[in-house]
Design a protein around this motif. Structure first.
Motif, PDB file in Angstrom:
ATOM      1  N   HIS A 294      12.530  72.450  27.363  1.00 48.99           N
ATOM      2  CA  HIS A 294      11.258  72.214  26.665  1.00 48.99           C
ATOM      3  C   HIS A 294      10.836  73.532  26.020  1.00 48.99           C
ATOM      4  O   HIS A 294      10.522  74.489  26.723  1.00 48.99           O
ATOM      5  CB  HIS A 294      10.173  71.777  27.654  1.00 48.99           C
ATOM      6  N   PRO A 295      10.826  73.577  24.673  1.00 50.14           N
ATOM      7  CA  PRO A 295      10.379  74.817  24.034  1.00 50.14           C
ATOM      8  C   PRO A 295       8.880  75.006  24.272  1.00 50.14           C
ATOM      9  O   PRO A 295       8.089  74.124  23.963  1.00 50.14           O
ATOM     10  CB  PRO A 295      10.666  74.586  22.539  1.00 50.14           C
ATOM     11  N   ILE A 296       8.508  76.147  24.878  1.00 45.31           N
ATOM     12  CA  ILE A 296       7.081  76.409  25.030  1.00 45.31           C
ATOM     13  C   ILE A 296       6.689  77.590  24.134  1.00 45.31           C
ATOM     14  O   ILE A 296       5.543  77.958  24.065  1.00 45.31           O
ATOM     15  CB  ILE A 296       6.667  76.644  26.510  1.00 45.31           C
ATOM     16  N   GLY A 297       7.693  78.138  23.437  1.00 46.44           N
ATOM     17  CA  GLY A 297       7.419  79.099  22.369  1.00 46.44           C
ATOM     18  C   GLY A 297       7.859  78.438  21.065  1.00 46.44           C
ATOM     19  O   GLY A 297       7.513  77.302  20.815  1.00 46.44           O
TER      20      GLY A 297
END
Lengths: 257, 257
Positions: free
Chosen positions: A212-215
């Motif tokens: 999950h990309p959180i950036g």
């Protein structure tokens, strides 16, 4: 074991109410080793509920949980629609009636048609006591599927889940463990880690690896979630731990090559 | 106009992530006069997406919005599954490819198969520029249904909705108004107000009247929501206002009888 959740209520379809009932139920089920396969949200609409039930029953899930539409008003039609969908007639259930009589006796209100309505359940169903509000829930077995119909008001739904549904299901999943572990990785874009995650996914059968990309791809920060549901005897936790170890090894290899 | 929303992602089925994407989209659509008919949540699973798409397309909705699974990893399979479900082959789209080349050129990363994958869309589709992340969205018309495939990362989904989807749909719903008004009533249990609400519901065609208990039958407090979507020329707001006036009148009558 697999579950399907159907949540009813127009307020869920206008965005006014965020469907926290679904995530709360799914989370409770997941933690006792039951996978939710689908969540279906529909309005206060008999035809839609019928289709959602039919679509769900085609999958022969172990559990079908339906929330909402059990109250006393004109749009509380879940029981009536369920009866049409499953072709099971309704009756005023003796036990459900007693629950309702007692609730209203306590607050000194007479029985009206709207109140008695809440005691009508399918002939082959059992009522579930509402530990918070009035309308009883319903438990019903059709083939291999146990159907639970619960109120849409969160505290009433949660009360029935915690006092009735979960304790019952837990008996059947005693030897199942569901493991979720998360690692966070800085500085690698999701598109770069993709081949590594695929390698891990292919190595460990049944394991789920998800990033999950959180950036962003530009300033990357990733949450990598490892999930496994399995029999305790197969040591799902150590499989997950091994997969995480493998991830760090592959990342080391990639950065040194 | 009617919409169906499909949200994909295992994290939605374990309860880890609350499906705020669905309520955000439904709310945006509702405010421009588009009703959401169903929300379907499934995992990262091709067979499930295929069934959800088929079940949705049977309804011939005006709009089908699918979120999630557009990224570069092994479990980002929405486009591949969509292509199978709709039997439309994929191609590397020239415009989508350009979008991706530019994004990675900006951050000085080479094109890899995982990155090029994000430029593959159905042959009859158009890419939607991602104003935040990398993966383009997809717009595709099948019969009367416009399908929008958007990322699952909320800020990317929101960006595409606000910059592309909503402005486009607004052109088609310019003369439609959606009115929602809420009144709060103290001291009357939901089961007592039920016949009054039914009377109002039966009087005003198309209006939706729904009670939400925010207290209990013992200490009652109700939120009554009035909703109407209609052409501006039919004055939906004054219909809602009349219905609310009617509610107060009927409550006065009931308390004085």
């Amino acid at each position: 074991m697999e579950a399907i959740i159907i949540n009813t209520g127009n307020e869920l379809l206008t965005g006014e109410t965020i469907n926290t009932n679904a995530s709360w139920i799914a989370s409770k089920l997941y933690h006792i080793g039951i996978k939710t396969k689908r969540i279906i949200v529909i309005g206060d609409n008999c035809e839609e509920l019928k289709r959602a039930i039919e679509w769900s029953m085609q999958e022969k899930p172990d559990i079908l949980i339906i929330t909402g539409g059990l109250g006393p008003t004109h749009d509380d039609r879940t029981v009536e629609c369920l009866s049409k969908a499953l072709k099971t007639p309704l009756k005023v259930d003796r036990e459900a009636y007693k629950m309702i009589v007692e609730k209203y006796r306590d607050i000194n209100l007479p029985l009206t048609p709207e109140r008695v309505k809440m005691a009508r359940i399918p002939v082959n169903a059992k009522p579930i006591k509402n530990p918070v509000g009035v309308a009883p829930g319903i438990e019903l077995k059709i083939g291999k599927t146990t159907i639970y119909v619960l109120p849409g008001v969160p505290k009433e739904m949660m009360g029935m889940m915690e006092k009735h549904v979960i304790p019952k299901l837990e008996l059947e999943t005693r030897d199942i463990r569901s493991i979720t572990k998360t690692v966070t990785i800085d500085g690698i874009p999701e598109s770069s880690i993709a081949p590594i995650l695929k390698k891990i996914q292919d190595t460990y059968r049944g394991l789920e690896v998800k990033s999950h990309p959180i950036g962003s791809e530009q300033k990357p920060k990733l949450k990598i979630v490892f999930r496994l549901i399995g029999k305790q005897s197969l040591k799902p936790e150590s499989i997950v731990d091994n997969a995480i170890k493998k991830l760090w090894e592959l990342l080391d290899e990639a950065s040194s090559s």
